[in-house]
Design a protein around this motif. Structure first.
Motif, PDB file in Angstrom:
ATOM      1  N   HIS A 169     -32.619  32.279   5.317  1.00  0.00           N
ATOM      2  CA  HIS A 169     -33.268  31.525   4.243  1.00  0.00           C
ATOM      3  C   HIS A 169     -32.758  30.092   4.220  1.00  0.00           C
ATOM      4  O   HIS A 169     -31.553  29.842   4.320  1.00  0.00           O
ATOM      5  N   LEU A 170     -33.696  29.164   4.085  1.00  0.00           N
ATOM      6  CA  LEU A 170     -33.370  27.752   3.893  1.00  0.00           C
ATOM      7  C   LEU A 170     -33.881  27.326   2.526  1.00  0.00           C
ATOM      8  O   LEU A 170     -35.003  27.679   2.137  1.00  0.00           O
ATOM      9  N   GLU A 171     -33.073  26.568   1.804  1.00  0.00           N
ATOM     10  CA  GLU A 171     -33.462  26.086   0.485  1.00  0.00           C
ATOM     11  C   GLU A 171     -33.237  24.586   0.409  1.00  0.00           C
ATOM     12  O   GLU A 171     -32.249  24.067   0.943  1.00  0.00           O
ATOM     13  N   GLY A 172     -34.159  23.893  -0.230  1.00  0.00           N
ATOM     14  CA  GLY A 172     -34.047  22.446  -0.370  1.00  0.00           C
ATOM     15  C   GLY A 172     -35.067  21.916  -1.352  1.00  0.00           C
ATOM     16  O   GLY A 172     -35.720  22.678  -2.074  1.00  0.00           O
ATOM     17  N   ASP A 173     -35.214  20.595  -1.361  1.00  0.00           N
ATOM     18  CA  ASP A 173     -36.128  19.942  -2.298  1.00  0.00           C
ATOM     19  C   ASP A 173     -37.317  19.284  -1.612  1.00  0.00           C
ATOM     20  O   ASP A 173     -38.217  18.789  -2.286  1.00  0.00           O
ATOM     21  N   ASP A 174     -37.320  19.250  -0.283  1.00  0.00           N
ATOM     22  CA  ASP A 174     -38.392  18.601   0.470  1.00  0.00           C
ATOM     23  C   ASP A 174     -38.939  19.591   1.492  1.00  0.00           C
ATOM     24  O   ASP A 174     -38.216  20.041   2.389  1.00  0.00           O
ATOM     25  N   ALA A 175     -40.227  19.942   1.373  1.00  0.00           N
ATOM     26  CA  ALA A 175     -40.834  20.924   2.272  1.00  0.00           C
ATOM     27  C   ALA A 175     -40.865  20.427   3.708  1.00  0.00           C
ATOM     28  O   ALA A 175     -40.660  21.205   4.651  1.00  0.00           O
ATOM     29  N   ALA A 176     -41.108  19.137   3.903  1.00  0.00           N
ATOM     30  CA  ALA A 176     -41.181  18.590   5.261  1.00  0.00           C
ATOM     31  C   ALA A 176     -39.830  18.686   5.966  1.00  0.00           C
ATOM     32  O   ALA A 176     -39.751  19.025   7.154  1.00  0.00           O
ATOM     33  N   ARG A 304     -36.314  26.090  -6.343  1.00  0.00           N
ATOM     34  CA  ARG A 304     -36.168  25.225  -5.177  1.00  0.00           C
ATOM     35  C   ARG A 304     -37.152  25.667  -4.102  1.00  0.00           C
ATOM     36  O   ARG A 304     -37.548  26.833  -4.034  1.00  0.00           O
ATOM     37  N   ILE A 305     -37.535  24.719  -3.254  1.00  0.00           N
ATOM     38  CA  ILE A 305     -38.443  25.042  -2.160  1.00  0.00           C
ATOM     39  C   ILE A 305     -37.700  25.908  -1.144  1.00  0.00           C
ATOM     40  O   ILE A 305     -36.552  25.625  -0.786  1.00  0.00           O
ATOM     41  N   SER A 306     -38.347  26.968  -0.684  1.00  0.00           N
ATOM     42  CA  SER A 306     -37.703  27.932   0.205  1.00  0.00           C
ATOM     43  C   SER A 306     -38.495  28.072   1.496  1.00  0.00           C
ATOM     44  O   SER A 306     -39.725  28.017   1.498  1.00  0.00           O
ATOM     45  N   ARG A 307     -37.773  28.243   2.567  1.00  0.00           N
ATOM     46  CA  ARG A 307     -38.369  28.466   3.895  1.00  0.00           C
ATOM     47  C   ARG A 307     -37.548  29.539   4.583  1.00  0.00           C
ATOM     48  O   ARG A 307     -36.320  29.492   4.574  1.00  0.00           O
TER      49      ARG A 307
END
Length: 546
Positions: A169-176, A304-307
């Motif tokens: 899992h990756l978490e952040g504030d910018d989808a790009a 938060r945005i997750s990928r």
């Protein structure tokens, strides 16, 4: 005739075992510590070594009845490119259907990707698992520049589970930025030993032609970026005006540039944008033309945005591959604001284990309190409680011998086993107490109770064990749900609990009976001086005064 045959069969099997058991019990009643040492050795090997070889898995990998392969086309691909690629895919799958003995397959595609699914024939005993078949099919699928093959497809609503699956899992504030980090991470993960492939996410979005405002230039020319967005938006989409009322009808009105004035980028770049000081400048003076990647959607987790990256692993190297992936993620330097999150699968599995362990502890506690009430003693039921870890010995050994992991249903079977295995001990201890109340010595009562209760206890256990055999050897359901671990848990637990209960419970009954006597004697000694002193005080008070 049948009666004589069954009687002869019983004499050759169960009666011999009955005699061996009686002799063993008589032997260990005089050598109790020898049995304790043997039991501790068995427990040490079982719970200290073998139990570590068995993993808790939500489901059994070898019971999967299908496999999926995801296909990702390049962003510049059109629908016709994808369709022509899947024509070649169908030719390969026709060959693989015969080679791998599949019951069927399905290949479907959309504009820039698709899925391939194969179903295993349940009537055939396959040498390869579903994961190994998917790996074999992927090697023979047509290769094209920019086409990526994935070992399945991620679910947008539920995280993948299983021993051969690992989710990053990756978490952040910018989808790009998250997408870029994920793209950089993918080849490093795929290069690790034991990694079969990475599952595909949602369909790739098409590249978008964008006019990106250069804020430095717009500031120097004194142009508000919102004016640029308004001009371009009105040029492409137009603007809705209030409805026009004519002869009782409402007519929608939309105003926009003619198509000839907005169909080319060069014409759009020449549109005039007002500055703050009243001048007009072309759009091209404050913008740059760029091709941008557009995400199809954005997932959020904990605000938060997750990928996520779902990695399929080789069953033979799953443990080593997971450790390698975790080591890789710890060594990576992530951009500011990006971090690795905890897998929902791990959180769910840990929560499931904790809940089941809590249920098991409550079961043992309630059973102990109930037996203490029935036997009017909280010491003797301890000899019956010992049957529970004895059942655990069988659960661990049978999973280790068959090479199966303990899944959720197996854990549920363990809790069910707690209430079943104590029945044999209750029957045995209750009869021992009855014989002792009739005047038999403890040793005679133990030997007679074990002899009389051998057949009822054995028949009760055998009916349960035999009843679990069809469930254990049954095929998994269409959804891949397997009852093998559940059946193995009851078979292994009942077997060892029955065999060892007939020997261990009588021996430990003597230990706890000695403990009960010792406690009673100490209490009697502690209460006796107090009683003597009170009697002396009463007698002295009755003597006549001089």
């Amino acid at each position: 005739r049948w009666h004589r045959l069954l009687a002869a069969l019983y004499r050759m099997t169960l009666e011999r075992w009955h005699g061996f058991y009686n002799r063993s019990l008589a032997f260990f009643l005089h050598r109790r510590m020898d049995l304790v040492v043997l039991l501790m050795a068995v427990m040490g090997v079982t719970y200290g070594y073998l139990m570590r070889q068995i993993e808790f898995a939500p489901n059994q990998e070898e019971d999967r009845t299908s496999f999926k392969i995801g296909v990702e086309m390049p962003r510049e691909a059109v629908f016709e490119d994808t369709a022509s690629y899947f024509v070649e895919v169908e030719k390969v799958m026709e060959q693989k259907k015969v080679e791998l003995d599949l019951s069927g397959y399905m290949a479907m595609h959309f504009s820039r990707g698709g899925n391939i699914e194969g179903w295993l024939n349940k009537e055939v005993d396959h040498a390869l698992t579903a994961t190994e078949m998917a790996e074999k099919v992927m090697k023979d699928l047509p290769k094209r520049a920019g086409v990526k093959l994935r070992t399945g497809r991620e679910s947008e609503t539920e995280e993948a589970t299983g021993k051969t699956v690992h989710v990053v899992h990756l978490e952040g504030d910018d989808a790009a930025i998250l997408d870029q980090v994920a793209e950089d991470l993918e080849p490093m993960v795929e290069a690790l030993p034991g990694v079969i492939g990475i599952r595909s996410g949602r369909e790739r979005g098409a590249n978008e032609l964008a006019l990106v405002v250069d804020r430095d230039r717009s500031e120097s020319i004194n142009v508000n970026p919102q004016f640029v967005a308004g001009v371009v938006g009105n040029a492409l989409r137009g603007q809705t005006l209030p409805r026009f009322h004519y002869e009782g009808r409402e007519i929608p009105v939309r105003i926009r540039f003619e198509e000839a004035d907005r169909e080319r980028l060069s014409e759009l770049s020449n549109f005039q944008v007002p500055t703050r000081d009243g001048r007009l400048v072309p759009v091209s003076s404050v913008t740059d033309v760029k091709m941008l990647k557009s995400p199809k959607g954005i997932n959020r987790r904990n605000k938060r945005i997750s990928r996520s990256l779902t990695v399929d692993l080789d069953p033979k190297q799953a443990t080593e591959a997971k450790a390698a992936i975790i080591g890789l993620t710890r060594q990576m330097r992530l951009p500011e604001g990006v971090q690795f999150g905890t897998s929902l699968n791990d959180l769910s599995t840990n929560e499931t284990i904790v809940n089941l362990q809590f249920a098991a502890i409550l079961s043992v506690l309630f059973i102990y309190l109930l037996m203490g009430f029935l036997f009017e003693s909280f010491v003797l039921p301890l000899s019956i409680i010992l049957t529970i870890p004895l059942a655990g010995v069988g659960v661990v050994w049978i999973h280790w011998l068959t090479g199966k992991d303990l899944d959720v249903l197996g854990f549920v079977g363990s809790i069910l086993l707690i209430g079943v295995v104590v029945n044999n001990g209750i029957v045995l201890v209750d009869y021992i107490n009855q014989l002792r109340q009739q005047g038999l010595s403890r040793t005679d009562a133990l030997l007679k109770a074990a002899d009389r209760r051998f057949r009822p206890i054995l028949m009760t256990a055998l009916t349960t064990i035999i009843g679990m055999v069809p469930l254990t050897i049954s095929q998994p359901t269409e959804m891949g749900l397997s009852y093998k671990s559940f059946g193995l848990t009851l078979i292994g637990g009942m077997t060892t609990a029955t065999v060892l209960t007939l020997l261990i419970v009588p021996i430990f009954y003597t230990f706890f009976d000695d403990l009960r006597r010792w406690v009673e004697e100490r209490l009697a000694q502690w209460l006796r001086p107090s009683a003597t002193e009170s009697d002396l005080q009463v007698r002295s008070s009755k003597l006549p005064s001089a």
